[in-house]
Design an enzyme around this catalytic site. Structure first.
Site, PDB file in Angstrom:
ATOM      1  N   GLY A  23      61.710   3.069 -18.967  1.00 39.61           N
ATOM      2  CA  GLY A  23      60.836   2.669 -20.060  1.00 39.61           C
ATOM      3  C   GLY A  23      60.699   1.166 -20.230  1.00 39.61           C
ATOM      4  O   GLY A  23      60.619   0.406 -19.254  1.00 39.61           O
ATOM      5  N   TYR A 164      64.093   7.528 -37.961  1.00 38.78           N
ATOM      6  CA  TYR A 164      63.631   6.511 -37.026  1.00 38.78           C
ATOM      7  C   TYR A 164      63.072   5.313 -37.788  1.00 38.78           C
ATOM      8  O   TYR A 164      63.372   4.158 -37.470  1.00 38.78           O
ATOM      9  CB  TYR A 164      62.563   7.108 -36.110  1.00 38.78           C
ATOM     10  CG  TYR A 164      62.172   6.211 -34.953  1.00 38.78           C
ATOM     11  CD1 TYR A 164      63.029   6.013 -33.883  1.00 38.78           C
ATOM     12  CD2 TYR A 164      60.937   5.566 -34.931  1.00 38.78           C
ATOM     13  CE1 TYR A 164      62.671   5.193 -32.815  1.00 38.78           C
ATOM     14  CE2 TYR A 164      60.575   4.740 -33.880  1.00 38.78           C
ATOM     15  CZ  TYR A 164      61.444   4.567 -32.823  1.00 38.78           C
ATOM     16  OH  TYR A 164      61.083   3.752 -31.774  1.00 38.78           O
ATOM     17  N   LYS A 168      64.703   1.507 -37.468  1.00 39.98           N
ATOM     18  CA  LYS A 168      63.923   0.388 -36.943  1.00 39.98           C
ATOM     19  C   LYS A 168      63.641  -0.656 -38.021  1.00 39.98           C
ATOM     20  O   LYS A 168      63.505  -1.852 -37.724  1.00 39.98           O
ATOM     21  CB  LYS A 168      62.627   0.900 -36.319  1.00 39.98           C
ATOM     22  CG  LYS A 168      62.856   1.709 -35.044  1.00 39.98           C
ATOM     23  CD  LYS A 168      63.626   0.923 -33.991  1.00 39.98           C
ATOM     24  CE  LYS A 168      63.726   1.653 -32.669  1.00 39.98           C
ATOM     25  NZ  LYS A 168      64.436   0.845 -31.638  1.00 39.98           N
ATOM     26  N   THR A 201      56.342   6.002 -22.279  1.00 39.71           N
ATOM     27  CA  THR A 201      57.726   5.942 -21.802  1.00 39.71           C
ATOM     28  C   THR A 201      58.313   7.345 -21.790  1.00 39.71           C
ATOM     29  O   THR A 201      57.791   8.255 -22.460  1.00 39.71           O
ATOM     30  CB  THR A 201      58.589   5.068 -22.731  1.00 39.71           C
ATOM     31  OG1 THR A 201      58.646   5.696 -24.038  1.00 39.71           O
ATOM     32  CG2 THR A 201      58.028   3.658 -22.861  1.00 39.71           C
ATOM     33  N   PRO A 202      59.426   7.542 -21.073  1.00 37.55           N
ATOM     34  CA  PRO A 202      60.094   8.849 -21.126  1.00 37.55           C
ATOM     35  C   PRO A 202      60.473   9.267 -22.539  1.00 37.55           C
ATOM     36  O   PRO A 202      60.382  10.448 -22.888  1.00 37.55           O
ATOM     37  CB  PRO A 202      61.330   8.629 -20.255  1.00 37.55           C
ATOM     38  CG  PRO A 202      60.910   7.587 -19.265  1.00 37.55           C
ATOM     39  CD  PRO A 202      60.027   6.652 -20.055  1.00 37.55           C
TER      40      PRO A 202
END
Length: 271
Positions: A23, A164, A168, A201-202
């Site tokens: 990523g 999340y 963040k 991204t993964p």
């Protein structure tokens, strides 16, 4: 399309990237190497499992298996960086996970895990390397650079990603606080946060697949298309586009930038 990579703007510098095997982290490693830096990357995979990636990256890259929530592992990374290089100019705290679902059904275990990886990992990485960054920062214009990877979810809320969002948001304000601390103490270290939007991204793909498994969409591509349509620029980002922003923050081009938020989201938060 002309891309001016490989200008050797980071020649002579040493960088460390957590979560560097895939990523955004891997894209940062590749960009730093192209710009002449020596790079140490960490991730959870064993050295054997990381061998193919490392072989492709070449001799200027080295790997340390580490869990960013472990003080012992960070000490191991410090020892490896010190032994191999003796200095550090760039620290990218990138390792992270996501957590989705209604707050009423979010487990304490899940909440603590995302905080441990996304927040504790940034704190531990920073605390571990501040002395070496301060020692090395005087060698380069603008000093050493810490880049903490936050998210647009550290700036705006979204339904059913409260864990999340919280993690963040913590990264964002932690970064501002340490930037002021270093400046007040005249330490040659800058600190800034990166706020990506939706990136291919993964981690994103795995998250979309979980939404599919919950019946939110028929397939992951439907969610990619939906997020693309809601992004003013009309598509998701590629990891290399975030790596370019990290390169700016790592280089002397950003020598007067500290305590800032660099948003790379295709216009998402401008709406």
């Amino acid at each position: 399309m002309i891309e001016d990579f490989g200008s050797q703007r980071l020649k002579g510098r040493v960088a460390l990237v957590s979560g560097g095997l895939r990523g955004i982290g891997l894209a940062c490693v590749e960009r730093f190497l192209a710009e002449g830096a020596e790079v140490v990357l960490t991730d959870l995979s064993s050295p054997e499992d990381a061998a193919d990636v490392l072989a492709r990256l070449g001799q200027a890259a080295s790997y340390v298996q580490a869990d960013v929530t472990s003080e012992e592992d960070w000490s191991k990374v410090l020892a490896a960086v010190t032994e191999r290089h003796g200095r550090l100019h760039v620290l990218v705290n990138n390792a992270g996970i996501d957590l989705t679902g209604p707050v009423a059904t979010t487990s304490l275990e899940g909440w603590r895990r995302i905080m441990a990886i996304n927040v504790d990992g940034v704190f531990l990485g920073t605390r571990t390397f501040v002395p070496l960054l301060a020692q090395s920062g005087g060698e380069v214009k603008g000093g050493a650079s810490i880049v903490n990877v936050s998210s647009i979810m550290g700036l705006v809320g979204m339904s059913e990603v409260s864990g999340y969002n919280a993690s963040k948001g913590a990264v964002r304000l932690f970064t501002k606080s340490i930037a002021l601390e270093f400046a007040e103490k005249k330490m040659p270290i800058r600190a800034n946060s990166l706020h990506p939007g939706f990136v291919v991204t993964p981690l994103l793909q795995e998250g979309f697949q979980r939404w599919v498994d919950k019946g939110v969409a028929a397939k992951a591509q439907d969610l990619v298309d939906l997020m693309s349509s809601r992004t003013p620029i009309g598509r998701l980002a590629e990891p290399s586009e975030l790596a370019g922003a990290v390169f700016f923050l790592a280089s002397s081009d950003s020598s007067y930038v500290t305590g800032a938020e660099l948003v790379v989201d295709g216009g998402w938060t401008a709406q």
